[in-house]
Design a protein around this motif. Structure first.
Motif, PDB file in Angstrom:
ATOM      1  N   HIS A  46       0.828  -1.208   0.000  1.00  0.00           N
ATOM      2  CA  HIS A  46       0.000   0.000   0.000  1.00  0.00           C
ATOM      3  C   HIS A  46       0.863   1.260   0.000  1.00  0.00           C
ATOM      4  CE1 HIS A  46      -4.079  -1.574   0.541  1.00  0.00           C
ATOM      5  NE2 HIS A  46      -3.624  -2.442   1.420  1.00  0.00           N
ATOM      6  N   HIS A  65      -6.243   5.426  -3.061  1.00  0.00           N
ATOM      7  CA  HIS A  65      -5.605   4.216  -2.521  1.00  0.00           C
ATOM      8  C   HIS A  65      -5.277   4.378  -1.038  1.00  0.00           C
ATOM      9  CE1 HIS A  65      -5.258   1.419  -5.877  1.00  0.00           C
ATOM     10  NE2 HIS A  65      -5.137   2.485  -6.663  1.00  0.00           N
ATOM     11  N   LYS A  68      -8.395   3.444   0.646  1.00  0.00           N
ATOM     12  CA  LYS A  68      -8.526   1.983   0.640  1.00  0.00           C
ATOM     13  C   LYS A  68      -7.616   1.351   1.693  1.00  0.00           C
ATOM     14  CE  LYS A  68      -8.098  -2.048  -2.419  1.00  0.00           C
ATOM     15  NZ  LYS A  68      -7.783  -2.519  -3.800  1.00  0.00           N
ATOM     16  N   GLU A  71      -9.068   1.461   5.074  1.00  0.00           N
ATOM     17  CA  GLU A  71     -10.089   0.437   5.292  1.00  0.00           C
ATOM     18  C   GLU A  71      -9.447  -0.911   5.592  1.00  0.00           C
ATOM     19  OE1 GLU A  71     -12.512   0.406   1.812  1.00  0.00           O
ATOM     20  OE2 GLU A  71     -13.178   2.488   2.056  1.00  0.00           O
ATOM     21  N   CYS A  72      -8.375  -1.222   4.881  1.00  0.00           N
ATOM     22  CA  CYS A  72      -7.710  -2.514   5.074  1.00  0.00           C
ATOM     23  C   CYS A  72      -6.882  -2.557   6.354  1.00  0.00           C
ATOM     24  CB  CYS A  72      -6.804  -2.816   3.884  1.00  0.00           C
ATOM     25  SG  CYS A  72      -7.656  -2.969   2.297  1.00  0.00           S
TER      26      CYS A  72
END
Length: 535
Positions: A46, A65, A68, A71-72
């Protein structure tokens, strides 16, 4: 291996780096995205994707990103910072600067509100985040950053205080005994050949050894010939790479009178350390010419020639205007010309304008200036050494005047220093950037006797070249505004006799600018005064 589904996150990362080294950008990013799809909790995939999307001008994609990644990995503070504080490296238009500054301002408020330091895990997560990032690119928007820097600095200080409470308490000034020397410490990640600290060697070389003892703390790990100079000019030299607690302990143990950070804002560890109180008096200088916003940094060591009358308004620190340019810059070694223009695919008939700054120093409101020069100097060639990300903007600016930018803009890759100096020696004119001028690049161009066109800005970071030329005593090519900048650049391009005269005068006056000892005397007078006042 990937096709056989035997891969792991490490394989995706390593494969992406192979593509990166081969300059296969699409495959590079696609491999990182595939890796994240299979391993959504791998932070390195990431982080690498987000940082390099931003670096390549794909800002919104980087932010998406980062969302994202949050969230991860909801507890990874690194991605909270990237989600809220990412700004472009390159702006496509003036409106983008306004948009992203407002977004940063609001994002910083959200980040502060969402930062919790109640548990050990939260403290460590926040520490890990600030240890990986700085807000370096904010200051390339050409505005007064003092308020935003104060807010960001307060946040970093609170995170550091939560993790290292023993190093935020006040430190009393050691009493100076008769015949005892004042202990000055310099701490940096960059005590090697690097633009942000190369000038520092002069402060150390010309130090008054009768009254001062020099301690250096090198926190990076790329030692070279310049590192050896720092060692030679130090009384005590500590090399403690990538170990913040150990450096802090050593600085405290050395019982300094004054601690100086040559630059703050470029390296995350340095930024974090600077929020602590490791010495009774703490200073920064213009290795990174932006206020820190930190309550723990007492003084900003600047230059009387660089600062405007109202300059204190730009600093949270107390501004100290040292004599001349404030630093004792060692005169660079310039080799004899050993290459020709043909070696770089350039013609002897061209008028070469060197545009050698990092791409993020070029703001879109000034693109038209190059097109205006080209319109009036048909043989103009603008030599960009790091400017490929600017091509879309340049195409628009030149097209507005009916010109094809490819006829005038040349993008070279110059990995070796010898070739870089050859380009300076073979060029006709150096075009300085607006709002954030050249520092080392200008000083090296002056050493090559290359005429400099500059226009000073309102804030110190846009006034470096202006101050260098004033100290040198060659001010003919300093413009008062954009129109005069174009006029000077055009005249230099079309009038080789005037160009040669400027170059010759520059060559006769180097001793005024380089290896200046007056500023060192001013610096040391300041050190003595501060110690006396604090004792």
């Amino acid at each position: 291996m990937i096709e056989l589904h035997q891969a792991n996150a490490e394989v995706y990362y390593n494969l992406s780096q192979c593509y990166r080294n081969l300059n296969l950008q699409n495959e590079y990013f696609q491999t990182l995205k595939q890796g994240i799809q299979h391993y959504p909790t791998d932070g390195r995939l990431h982080f690498t994707l987000i940082i390099d999307l931003r670096r390549n001008g794909r800002t919104q994609e980087a932010i998406d990103h980062a969302d994202k990644a949050c969230e991860c990995l909801p507890h990874d503070y690194t991605f909270q910072i990237l989600k809220y504080l990412t700004v472009p490296t390159i702006y496509h238009n003036l409106e983008e600067i306004t948009f992203y500054r407002q977004r940063y301002t609001q994002g910083l408020q959200s980040l502060i509100a969402e930062t919790s330091l109640n548990t050990t895990e939260e403290k460590q997560n926040a520490l890990a985040g600030i240890s990986r990032l700085t807000n370096f690119y904010l200051s390339y928007q050409a505005q007064n950053d003092i308020d935003l820097q104060r807010q960001y600095g307060k946040l970093v200080h609170e995170i550091m205080a939560a993790n290292f409470p023993q190093w935020v308490v006040p430190v009393s000034m050691p009493k100076l005994q008769p015949h005892e020397k004042i202990r000055i410490g310099y701490v940096s990640h960059y005590l090697h050949s690097y633009s942000g600290t190369l000038w520092l060697t002069g402060w150390l070389k010309y130090c008054d050894r009768q009254n001062f003892e020099i301690y250096c703390y090198y926190t990076g790990n790329e030692p070279d010939a310049v590192t050896e100079k720092f060692q030679e000019y130090s009384d005590i030299f500590h090399h403690i790479p990538y170990n913040l607690p150990a450096v802090c302990e050593q600085i405290r143990a050395d019982n300094l009178h004054i601690l100086v950070y040559p630059e703050i804002g470029m390296n995350p560890q340095t930024m974090s350390m600077a929020t602590l109180r490791l010495a009774p008096v703490q200073c920064t200088a213009w290795g990174h010419p932006v206020t820190t916003g930190l309550s723990t940094i007492d003084y900003f060591l600047s230059s009387e020639l660089m600062e405007a009358e109202n300059a204190q308004e730009h600093y949270s620190e107390k501004l100290i205007r040292l004599p001349n340019i404030g630093v004792s810059y060692p005169k660079p070694y310039i080799p004899p010309v050993c290459k020709t223009r043909a070696d770089f695919g350039l013609s002897d008939d061209d008028v070469l304008y060197l545009c050698c700054q990092a791409p993020f120093k070029y703001l879109p409101q000034y693109d038209s200036i190059l097109a205006e020069i080209a319109y009036r100097v048909p043989q103009a060639k603008f030599i960009f050494l790091r400017g490929t990300l600017l091509q879309e903007r340049l195409q628009r600016a030149f097209a507005a005047l009916g010109l094809e930018y490819r006829d005038y803009c040349v993008f070279l890759s110059i990995p070796e220093r010898l070739d870089y100096l050859m380009i300076n020696l073979l060029s006709d004119v150096y075009l300085d950037t607006f709002t954030w001028s050249g520092g080392n690049t200008t000083l090296e161009a002056i050493a090559c006797n290359l005429p400099i066109v500059t226009c000073p800005g309102e804030i110190m970071r846009g006034r470096h070249s202006d101050s260098f030329l004033k100290m040198l005593g060659v001010t003919d090519t300093i413009a008062k505004d954009e129109a005069e900048y174009i006029e000077i650049a055009v005249r230099l391009g079309l009038d080789p006799n005037w160009r040669g005269e400027i170059s010759e005068r520059m060559s006769q006056l180097h001793e005024r600018l380089f290896d200046d000892k007056v500023c060192v005397a001013g610096l040391e007078a300041f050190y003595k005064q501060v110690v006396e006042l604090s004792s």
